[in-house]
Design a protein around this motif. Structure first.
Motif, short mmCIF file in Angstrom:
data_model
loop_
_atom_site.label_atom_id
_atom_site.label_comp_id
_atom_site.label_asym_id
_atom_site.label_seq_id
_atom_site.Cartn_x
_atom_site.Cartn_y
_atom_site.Cartn_z
N LYS A 153 59.38 6.13 84.41
CA LYS A 153 59.45 6.14 83.67
C LYS A 153 60.26 4.62 83.12
CE LYS A 153 58.22 8.50 80.24
NZ LYS A 153 58.67 10.17 79.10
N THR B 43 58.43 14.63 74.46
CA THR B 43 57.30 14.90 74.36
C THR B 43 56.89 17.26 74.38
OG1 THR B 43 57.51 13.27 76.03
CG2 THR B 43 55.35 14.90 76.42
N THR B 47 54.88 18.70 71.48
CA THR B 47 53.12 19.54 72.37
C THR B 47 53.59 20.95 71.32
OG1 THR B 47 53.88 18.70 74.18
CG2 THR B 47 53.10 20.66 74.40
N VAL B 62 47.96 11.78 68.13
CA VAL B 62 49.85 11.02 68.83
C VAL B 62 49.50 9.84 68.85
CG1 VAL B 62 51.47 11.83 70.40
CG2 VAL B 62 50.39 13.77 69.30
N GLU B 64 52.15 7.19 71.62
CA GLU B 64 53.08 7.67 72.89
C GLU B 64 53.48 6.66 72.80
OE1 GLU B 64 54.37 9.45 74.50
OE2 GLU B 64 53.50 10.84 73.64
N ASP B 66 55.35 3.74 75.61
CA ASP B 66 56.36 4.17 76.91
C ASP B 66 56.73 2.99 77.04
OD1 ASP B 66 57.12 7.35 77.96
OD2 ASP B 66 54.91 7.37 76.92
N ASP B 72 53.13 10.71 79.50
CA ASP B 72 53.24 11.58 78.72
C ASP B 72 52.08 11.49 77.68
OD1 ASP B 72 55.45 12.28 78.93
OD2 ASP B 72 56.20 10.85 77.00
N ALA B 73 51.08 10.80 77.58
CA ALA B 73 49.53 10.92 76.52
C ALA B 73 48.85 11.60 77.23
CB ALA B 73 48.95 9.46 76.71
N MET B 76 49.77 14.70 75.96
CA MET B 76 48.80 15.13 74.57
C MET B 76 47.71 15.45 74.77
SD MET B 76 51.31 15.35 72.75
CE MET B 76 53.27 15.24 73.03
N VAL B 83 44.98 10.88 71.05
CA VAL B 83 46.14 10.13 71.64
C VAL B 83 45.59 8.94 72.32
CG1 VAL B 83 47.91 10.23 73.25
CG2 VAL B 83 46.68 12.82 72.69
N GLN B 85 47.91 5.28 73.17
CA GLN B 85 49.29 5.29 74.39
C GLN B 85 49.66 3.76 73.96
OE1 GLN B 85 51.08 7.26 77.12
NE2 GLN B 85 52.47 5.22 76.81
N GLU B 120 55.63 9.31 69.45
CA GLU B 120 56.85 9.25 69.93
C GLU B 120 57.20 7.97 70.54
OE1 GLU B 120 55.87 11.69 74.04
OE2 GLU B 120 57.92 11.35 74.65
#
Lengths: 223, 223
Positions: A153, B43, B47, B62, B64, B66, B72-73, B76, B83, B85, B120
């Motif tokens: 990440k 994360t 959740t 959400v 996300e 990053d 993470d997406a 989710m 979601v 991203q 996030e």
């Protein structure tokens, strides 16, 4: 005549990093850039490294990077070593250290008496990796509770460093930690990084980490 | 006629944040900005919050943030919620999210069907706090293993938020954690922040955190 133009902040930083390399090489000092998230254990790790290197007759200085507070610098000064604090709040609260600030800080240290200067960068897995500070060795500090997916990440950070210190290894069981998954995540972005698990609490791994650092710095032989 | 000039990135961001507030308010969606270090547990916390809010008939989306990866997406999306991203690698690997990107992301969500959208943010205790994304509520996630001194060392983050979620509270004993010291450090920079200890492992504190979030968002009454 060639006109010297500094086009942007990254180019200015690259030049200052060259100046840092020149200065430290002239003084015979090795510069180590220690980076990692807030709370990953950078300060504790540097404290332990300074203590261990002292046993090997290697004297250390520290440059402390923080946005605010003198806490870490005060802690280091308690080890009776020279410390310079850089508070980035005076530079607008920057999330990283820049080479020009390191240059200024180095000039305030008694470099002739030092073998190694540790730079504790600002707690951040992103920005510090973008700025070359002219170090001889870069270490990423990643604590076990942060989890195994961080290299994937935050790839730039883990691509930038030669050594990854996995701290707080004494709590691996508590966090159902998988060394295999960490290996996979790390080696996908950096196949050459040396990985050492350490615990400041138990002392585990510290001998290996010191020996690996001294190897990278060319300081293997006794002082 | 007044000429509209955007002088710098912060001013541009402030205008986009106003647009976000307008858009979400029109759509009747509440936006929650979740910030914290890498590995602090953002994360996992989101959740759990999505699951708990579903029980209360509140539907969530959400966004996300990053630098890289879709991990993470994907996680989710497994909750069967919408979601989006944002990978900041396309914006040069930025260490934060900006309001204009949130605007774009919101427009890709089925806002009419949603009560709450969690953002996030990028794992970072510094930069995300500098950018207003137009949220109705900001939460700092700080995990117990990161230590008690973080509010003093990263004051802007802890000054910016209404709620601080102290995650991984199940390992307090392992880390000789002092709630008193954390209180002191936090209240020195933000006397109003609501502080909730939670553990995703044991479920402790989650009811209190949900009730506190719903209170801030004005969603206390049953849906």
């Amino acid at each position: 005549m060639k006109i010297n133009v500094i086009r942007n902040v990254m180019e200015a930083n690259e030049r200052a990093a060259e100046d840092v390399r020149h200065l430290t090489s002239e003084a015979g000092v090795k510069l180590v850039n220690v980076m990692g998230s807030p709370g990953s254990g950078k300060t504790t790790l540097i404290t332990e490294l300074v203590r261990e290197l002292r046993k090997k007759k290697r004297s250390c200085g520290v440059i402390e990077g923080d946005i605010e507070t003198m806490k870490d610098a005060e802690l280091m000064a308690g080890l009776d070593i020279p410390v310079v604090q850089i508070n980035t709040s005076v530079f607008g609260g920057q999330c990283h250290l820049e080479a020009s600030w390191i240059l200024t800080a180095l000039n305030q240290l008694p470099m002739k008496n030092l073998d190694v200067v540790f730079v504790e960068n600002v707690g951040n897995l992103v920005c510090p990796a973008e700025f070359d500070i002219g170090a001889d060795l870069s270490i990423a500090v990643l604590s076990v509770p942060e989890g195994v997916d961080k290299p994937a990440k935050y790839p730039l950070m883990f691509r930038t460093v030669e050594v990854v210190a996995l701290t707080k290894s004494d709590v691996e069981a508590v966090f159902d930690y998988s060394r295999e998954e960490l290996n996979r995540s790390l080696h996908a972005v950096n196949g050459n990084a040396e990985l050492v698990y350490v615990s400041a609490k138990t002392g585990d791994g510290m001998v290996q980490l010191i020996s690996s650092i001294l190897g990278y710095l060319g300081l293997d032989a006794d002082a």
